[in-house]
Scaffold this active site. Sequence first.
Site, PDB file in Angstrom:
ATOM      1  CB  CYS A 528      -0.944   0.004   1.206  1.00  0.00           C
ATOM      2  SG  CYS A 528      -0.108  -0.019   2.795  1.00  0.00           S
ATOM      3  CD  GLU A 571      -2.781  -2.085  -1.430  1.00  0.00           C
ATOM      4  OE1 GLU A 571      -2.454  -2.993  -0.646  1.00  0.00           O
ATOM      5  OE2 GLU A 571      -3.296  -1.020  -1.051  1.00  0.00           O
TER       6      GLU A 571
END
Length: 615
Positions: A528, A571
């Site tokens: 992330c 992401e």
Amino acid sequence: MECLTTEIPAEVEDKPVEVKDIAKNAKDTEEPAVENDKEEPEKAGEEFAYLERNEFTSEIFKIEVKNLGYFGIGEFKKLLRSTLKFDMTKIKAPTRKEFAFVCFRSQEDQQRALETLNGYKWKGKVLKAQAAKASADPLQKRRAAEDQESEGKPKKQRTAVEATCPLSHIPYEQQLKQKSEEMSALLAKYTQELRRINPRAKPHLDKFKFEEVLPSPTVNGYRNKNEFTVGKNSAGEVVVGFRLGCYSDGSVEVAEVQDLPHLPEQAKWAARSFQELVRKSKFLPFNPDGNVGHFRQLMVRCSSATGELMLVAGIYSSNLSEEEQIQLKQELKTFYEEAEKDAPYKGTSLYYQDVKHREAGQTINPVEHISGSTHITDTIQGLQFRISPLAFFQINTEGANVLYQKAIDLVAPTKDTTMLDICCGTGTITLAFAKHCKKVMGVEIVPDAIKDAEFNAEANGIKNCKFFTGNADDFIKSMVREALYEQEVGKPVDLIAVVDPPRAGLHHRSIAAIRSADAVNRLVYVSCNPHSAKRNFIELARPESKQYKGEPFYPKSAVAVDMFPHTTHTELVILFEREPKTKADEKTQPGQEAAETKSEATAEAVGGENTASAT
């Protein structure tokens, strides 16, 4: 993204001072707590006033250790804790510097450390130790600097949209294009650095491919978890919303969240209703400038699948008696029972969280269930997941469907594949892979998350999985051994690993454990925060060394998924494959390795791993 409250003032440059100066400035840590009706401590405007509060005694009893060499922080901690048996509270070590600061809770511990470390020989170096002064409070330091400025021109105030959704003013297609360009540039820097570090990587990097950033199915109202701060806006009104800056930058202002496009209406209602409660209550909103007050934050979890809404009220209890805490909990319960009669939404789960300065060794702030259900349920990849208050769960549920499917597509598991999920949380990735694999195993350090993972496996009728509670560093090798133990002799081993770590990435010990597990030949890394994870990417592909044993993993392909529309975050999923050993290097075939490992792994694989349970 929103900036959460920082209770401990951030560090500035530390300078050594004499022990007598520390002793002169040390405050009595047994002073009574600030009374509830006092909104400001007497010396709230001073840069070191926070030292009068007993939470920060470690800043008083601090030392500086010099001439360390370019040490590994883990090795230095081992020296202090294991070898010298010091009871320190924290170590602050600037990157690539030959010094560090070590904090203690008492002058006695500080003095013993000074006497021991000054002149101590370690790793060919003679250490030098001296007392160091406490760091200045960044908020008060900034205020003092602003007071000294000759021109008092008011600064333009940032809005909540500017602070949390900086891309919301441009079309979504343009957001995706911008993120694709940024991700391509980051991966180009990574591959360039890797070419320099490991020349053998060149033919692999020449074939490395990156797809564009895939869009999120839901662009607005996608966040299923939010942590709101209780504070005051620029007009001095009590609000529940997001910080416009961080404490370490000298900012405590909070703005309302009603105009933010990435929040669902449930979450906005939760913030408004909690704001109403705080404004009516006799208990005060928390103020980090002096650590006074009580209402500190509100965590909200909501499910798009079921409509459930979990509210976790974060209360700073250091200024409350036990009787007052009971009164506050009852106030929370009564307020939401009455407020929900005519409200457009209903809180299905209510928790009280004790949010204050953590004790040594404490990693989370405990929660107490007040009313409603204990969990909420959401759906990913057609599977139902029970979620507890503190468990990790992807904040964009529909985006997670895309993310997990791309991870599955990249690694292409078969019915002969065993998958290891490192940092598995509530088991979402583990269970999404289960129907494509022979067996899946997950490890997670948060016990409640593993309980959720086990419940989720049973609720979805998944039998080919097993979960472990503990630090991933300690379980990777034993998970590999268990997989090899169960492998049919003579049959090729297909063992893959998936990692979805916190924003900072995996600890280097976890990378070393994965590298040394020769049976793992493919790895999917879900990040992330690719900027922070780049360190891990390099560690995976470094040439073999004493620290990183085993053939390197090289990136083969990558894809990004926009899990955070309107923000700058993305992401990233990268498939790594290990370079096959040459015939000269191959000592055993995978099937032979499994057979040889079988007897060695028996004790650990069967009941010797402190597993949470087998599902």
